[in-house]
Design a protein around this motif. Structure first.
Motif, mmCIF file in Angstrom:
data_model
loop_
_atom_site.group_PDB
_atom_site.id
_atom_site.type_symbol
_atom_site.label_atom_id
_atom_site.label_comp_id
_atom_site.label_asym_id
_atom_site.label_seq_id
_atom_site.Cartn_x
_atom_site.Cartn_y
_atom_site.Cartn_z
ATOM 1 N N GLY A 45 39.828 41.639 34.064
ATOM 2 C CA GLY A 45 39.749 41.705 35.521
ATOM 3 C C GLY A 45 38.705 42.705 35.966
ATOM 4 N N ALA A 103 40.361 47.782 40.261
ATOM 5 C CA ALA A 103 41.009 48.504 39.158
ATOM 6 C C ALA A 103 40.201 48.375 37.871
ATOM 7 C CB ALA A 103 42.430 47.965 38.961
ATOM 8 N N ASP A 138 36.049 38.626 33.244
ATOM 9 C CA ASP A 138 36.459 38.139 34.568
ATOM 10 C C ASP A 138 35.958 36.713 34.705
ATOM 11 O OD1 ASP A 138 37.163 39.812 37.525
ATOM 12 O OD2 ASP A 138 36.628 37.681 37.530
ATOM 13 N N ASN A 184 34.926 35.372 37.345
ATOM 14 C CA ASN A 184 33.764 35.392 38.240
ATOM 15 C C ASN A 184 32.724 36.362 37.702
ATOM 16 O OD1 ASN A 184 35.048 33.703 40.194
ATOM 17 N ND2 ASN A 184 36.240 35.481 40.859
ATOM 18 N N GLN A 241 38.195 42.855 48.543
ATOM 19 C CA GLN A 241 39.142 42.113 49.386
ATOM 20 C C GLN A 241 39.344 42.668 50.796
ATOM 21 O OE1 GLN A 241 42.422 42.234 46.745
ATOM 22 N NE2 GLN A 241 41.927 40.286 45.793
ATOM 23 N N ALA A 255 44.327 42.140 36.290
ATOM 24 C CA ALA A 255 44.032 40.769 36.753
ATOM 25 C C ALA A 255 44.389 40.523 38.212
ATOM 26 C CB ALA A 255 44.760 39.769 35.851
ATOM 27 N N TYR A 311 42.483 35.526 49.768
ATOM 28 C CA TYR A 311 42.615 36.479 48.682
ATOM 29 C C TYR A 311 41.322 36.682 47.897
ATOM 30 C CZ TYR A 311 44.994 39.559 45.605
ATOM 31 O OH TYR A 311 45.353 40.703 44.962
ATOM 32 N N THR A 319 47.018 41.921 56.585
ATOM 33 C CA THR A 319 46.097 40.786 56.495
ATOM 34 C C THR A 319 46.237 39.872 57.699
ATOM 35 O OG1 THR A 319 46.187 40.836 54.086
ATOM 36 C CG2 THR A 319 45.478 38.781 55.075
ATOM 37 N N ALA A 334 48.822 37.835 39.265
ATOM 38 C CA ALA A 334 47.899 36.780 38.824
ATOM 39 C C ALA A 334 48.613 35.850 37.846
ATOM 40 C CB ALA A 334 46.686 37.414 38.150
ATOM 41 N N GLY A 382 46.431 48.414 39.023
ATOM 42 C CA GLY A 382 46.103 47.682 40.248
ATOM 43 C C GLY A 382 47.209 46.727 40.664
ATOM 44 N N SER A 388 43.114 51.640 47.214
ATOM 45 C CA SER A 388 43.020 52.989 46.643
ATOM 46 C C SER A 388 43.941 53.150 45.434
ATOM 47 C CB SER A 388 43.303 54.054 47.708
ATOM 48 O OG SER A 388 44.385 53.661 48.488
ATOM 49 N N HIS A 391 37.230 52.809 53.746
ATOM 50 C CA HIS A 391 36.725 51.591 53.116
ATOM 51 C C HIS A 391 35.311 51.773 52.559
ATOM 52 C CE1 HIS A 391 40.283 50.029 55.035
ATOM 53 N NE2 HIS A 391 40.220 49.049 54.170
HETATM 54 C C1 LIG Z 1 42.860 40.061 52.679
HETATM 55 C C2 LIG Z 1 43.140 41.381 52.033
HETATM 56 C C3 LIG Z 1 42.897 42.548 52.743
HETATM 57 C C4 LIG Z 1 43.145 43.778 52.158
HETATM 58 N N1 LIG Z 1 42.890 44.903 52.885
HETATM 59 C C5 LIG Z 1 43.081 46.109 52.316
HETATM 60 C C6 LIG Z 1 42.766 47.284 53.035
HETATM 61 O O1 LIG Z 1 42.348 47.233 54.189
HETATM 62 N N2 LIG Z 1 42.920 48.483 52.394
HETATM 63 C C7 LIG Z 1 43.377 48.561 51.097
HETATM 64 O O2 LIG Z 1 43.482 49.658 50.556
HETATM 65 N N3 LIG Z 1 43.708 47.461 50.415
HETATM 66 C C8 LIG Z 1 43.567 46.236 50.971
HETATM 67 N N4 LIG Z 1 43.888 45.103 50.277
HETATM 68 C C9 LIG Z 1 44.438 45.250 48.907
HETATM 69 C C10 LIG Z 1 43.344 45.524 47.893
HETATM 70 O O3 LIG Z 1 42.226 44.743 48.164
HETATM 71 C C11 LIG Z 1 43.879 45.260 46.500
HETATM 72 O O4 LIG Z 1 44.969 46.121 46.296
HETATM 73 C C12 LIG Z 1 42.848 45.508 45.415
HETATM 74 O O5 LIG Z 1 41.667 44.801 45.644
HETATM 75 C C13 LIG Z 1 43.432 45.106 44.065
HETATM 76 O O6 LIG Z 1 42.472 45.315 43.070
HETATM 77 P P1 LIG Z 1 42.711 44.775 41.596
HETATM 78 O O7 LIG Z 1 41.524 45.203 40.815
HETATM 79 O O8 LIG Z 1 44.055 45.148 41.129
HETATM 80 O O9 LIG Z 1 42.737 43.193 41.732
HETATM 81 P P2 LIG Z 1 41.585 42.189 42.192
HETATM 82 O O10 LIG Z 1 40.618 42.840 43.106
HETATM 83 O O11 LIG Z 1 42.296 40.972 42.673
HETATM 84 O O12 LIG Z 1 40.819 41.852 40.832
HETATM 85 C C14 LIG Z 1 41.377 41.054 39.838
HETATM 86 C C15 LIG Z 1 40.259 40.395 39.057
HETATM 87 O O13 LIG Z 1 40.823 39.716 37.949
HETATM 88 C C16 LIG Z 1 40.170 38.474 37.764
HETATM 89 N N5 LIG Z 1 41.104 37.575 37.079
HETATM 90 C C17 LIG Z 1 42.380 37.297 37.411
HETATM 91 N N6 LIG Z 1 42.930 36.435 36.522
HETATM 92 C C18 LIG Z 1 41.967 36.179 35.610
HETATM 93 C C19 LIG Z 1 41.931 35.348 34.468
HETATM 94 N N7 LIG Z 1 42.989 34.640 34.055
HETATM 95 N N8 LIG Z 1 40.790 35.281 33.746
HETATM 96 C C20 LIG Z 1 39.695 36.002 34.140
HETATM 97 N N9 LIG Z 1 39.681 36.802 35.229
HETATM 98 C C21 LIG Z 1 40.808 36.885 35.959
HETATM 99 C C22 LIG Z 1 39.838 38.028 39.183
HETATM 100 O O14 LIG Z 1 38.759 37.119 39.193
HETATM 101 C C23 LIG Z 1 39.509 39.351 39.860
HETATM 102 O O15 LIG Z 1 38.134 39.637 39.811
HETATM 103 C C24 LIG Z 1 43.645 43.861 50.830
HETATM 104 C C25 LIG Z 1 43.889 42.681 50.111
HETATM 105 C C26 LIG Z 1 43.636 41.459 50.701
HETATM 106 C C27 LIG Z 1 43.899 40.199 49.926
#
Ligand SMILES: Cc1cc2nc3c(=O)[nH]c(=O)nc-3n(C[C@H](O)[C@H](O)[C@H](O)COP(=O)(O)OP(=O)(O)OC[C@H]3O[C@@H](n4cnc5c(N)ncnc54)[C@H](O)[C@@H]3O)c2cc1C
Length: 444
Positions: free
Chosen positions: A14, A18, A37, A39, A45, A109, A129, A169, A264, A299, A317, A382
């Motif tokens: 991922g 995170a 990843d 992508n 997000q 993920a 998302y 959201t 995920a 994350g 954060s 942000h």
């Molecule tokens: C619409 C929206 C608005 C938000 N607004 C805020 C805000 O204002 N302030 C705030 O603090 N937080 C906000 N959040 C929450 C914040 O964005 C998330 O908590 C944070 O982005 C999570 O990060 P992450 O790295 O855990 O997951 P993600 O950013 O989701 O990253 C996960 C990654 O894993 C990859 N992945 C998943 N499964 C697989 C697989 N099987 N194979 C390969 N790759 C895979 C995905 O492609 C992705 O790139 C918001 C969320 C959303 C959806």
């Protein structure tokens, strides 16, 4: 480094906030990392709704992983879908059958939209998302608005939108849509604004915030023209209407789903991990999985315990700090030290309802601020999060100032194109966002 850890190799699944923070922390110290990843870009997000409403182009919130790690020779990027995780053997299996095994595994993920089995929701609603989700919604809104500008009287309701979920959201996208409609009416592009109905089962908007913020959000959204319908659930979603659980229905071609999320889908295919609330991976205070000291989950994909025993919220954060903390703990181990429990530096909670209208609750005692001050706090937090992924903070700040300063929603909605996205050129160092290949809900 200790003798048994001569050639550490960390597999990070991922590349969101995170995973990127974790890989940067390890790469800074020259540790070998494979970041997988599906992508080839990192997506931010918190700014998805700005993309969905054409306030920002998608590529401003999507940064290629290769660019982020350009100066990190020990970080290898693998753009591939992970089909299975074998936590006990520190191995991920890609959908083409390839396996990658490390000395450590970091699962980052993220999450995916959760439709809670509501009939028709996965088929007809627009989740928000991923960048793909936001682009799809932007195109749908644009074609609806263009069609709506010439709508016949019998096509009443063509511009109406139902937003499901009164959390940040839902509130943010509803606020942005009311502003957009108002601006389009003011510039005579549409005859009258579509109705934005915000449906939530709960009794207040922005439930995790204080009562003062609930009231502020309700008042502001209503003033901007939205219609909150609280205490009401969605029973079914159809292509042309939404059925509510009070027996009523609303005609609409646009249902935006901000109704919840779960881990995920790959977490469903993990051998050897315990999952808890939201299907997320339960972790110990040091972010490792119980019984597997070389496996971390960080994350949105993880249930991370706070000091008081509650679970930390799914926030940018938390994701960024937990990813960086996992890297630090792996480095500690490599230097023969003990892993430390995660200490979260709380940046507060905030939501933007519209131009100069935000709420923020910050500090130990959750001091509440609203209006332009909260908007400034939102912008600062942000910008900081964005800069962690080495993304386009300047473009974001320019947008923020522009938004603060004047009303330009109508112009951007009418003219925005995604011409800076690499639709076909695989060699270009820009995000390859492929919208057509995905259905609603395919984001994670
Ligand atoms: C619409 C929206 C608005 C938000 N607004 C805020 C805000 O204002 N302030 C705030 O603090 N937080 C906000 N959040 C929450 C914040 O964005 C998330 O908590 C944070 O982005 C999570 O990060 P992450 O790295 O855990 O997951 P993600 O950013 O989701 O990253 C996960 C990654 O894993 C990859 N992945 C998943 N499964 C697989 C697989 N099987 N194979 C390969 N790759 C895979 C995905 O492609 C992705 O790139 C918001 C969320 C959303 C959806």
């Amino acid at each position: 480094m200790t003798a048994q850890m001569e050639s550490p190799h960390v597999v990070v699944l991922g590349g969101g906030l995170a995973g990127v923070a974790c890989a940067l922390g390890l790469g800074d110290e020259g540790v070998r990392v494979t970041l997988v990843d599906r992508n080839d870009y990192h997506q931010f997000q918190p700014l998805l709704y700005q993309v969905a409403t054409s306030q920002l182009p998608a590529e401003d919130i999507a940064r290629p992983h290769r660019t982020i790690f350009r100066d990190y020779p020990t970080v290898q990027i693998r753009t591939a879908d992970v089909a299975e995780i074998d936590a006990g053997n520190l191995t991920v299996t890609l959908s083409d059958g390839d396996r990658i095994t490390g000395t450590h595994l970091v699962v980052a993920a993220g999450a995916r939209p959760e439709f809670f089995g509501v009939p028709g929701a996965a088929e007809h609603a627009f989740p928000l998302y991923s960048v793909v989700d936001a682009e799809r919604l932007r195109r749908h809104l644009q074609s609806t608005l263009h069609a709506g500008s010439a709508a016949e009287p019998e096509d009443e309701g063509a511009l109406d939108v139902v937003v499901v979920g009164g959390g940040p959201t839902g509130v943010e996208i509803a606020g942005a849509l009311t502003e957009l409609m108002t601006a389009l009416v003011a510039t005579e592009r549409i005859p009258k604004p579509g109705t934005i109905t915000l449906v939530d089962r709960g009794s207040a908007l922005l439930a995790p915030f204080s009562r003062k913020s609930h009231k502020y959000a309700h008042k502001r959204l209503t003033k901007q023209g939205a219609e909150p319908r609280l205490g009401t659930g969605v029973a079914a979603v159809h292509a042309d209407r939404v059925e509510l659980d009070d027996g009523s229905s609303i005609r609409t071609r646009t249902v935006i789903w901000g109704g919840g999320e779960s881990a995920a889908s790959v977490v469903g295919n993990v051998a050897g991990l315990t999952t808890g609330r939201g299907g997320r991976i339960d972790v110990l205070p040091d972010l490792t999985v119980d019984g597997l000291p070389h496996v971390y989950a960080v994350g949105d994909v993880a249930n991370i315990p706070a000091k008081d025993g509650t679970i930390l919220p799914q926030l940018g954060s938390v994701a960024q700090q937990s990813g960086a903390w996992a890297a630090a703990n792996i480095l500690r181990e490599l230097h023969g030290e003990k892993a430390e429990p995660f200490r979260y530096k709380d940046k507060g909670i905030m939501a933007m309802i519209g131009r100069n209208a935000a709420v923020a609750e910050v500090g130990k005692h959750r001091h509440q601020v609203e209006g332009p001050v909260a908007f400034a706090a939102w912008l600062g937090v942000h910008a900081l999060l964005l800069s962690g992924a080495h993304s386009k903070t300047d473009a974001f700040l320019a947008w923020g100032w522009d938004y603060f300063d004047r009303d330009h929603a109508a112009t951007v909605e009418w003219s925005a194109t995604a011409h800076r996205i690499a639709w076909g050129d695989d060699s270009a160092d820009i995000p390859h966002i492929r919208v057509d290949s995905a259905r609603p809900g395919d984001g994670n």
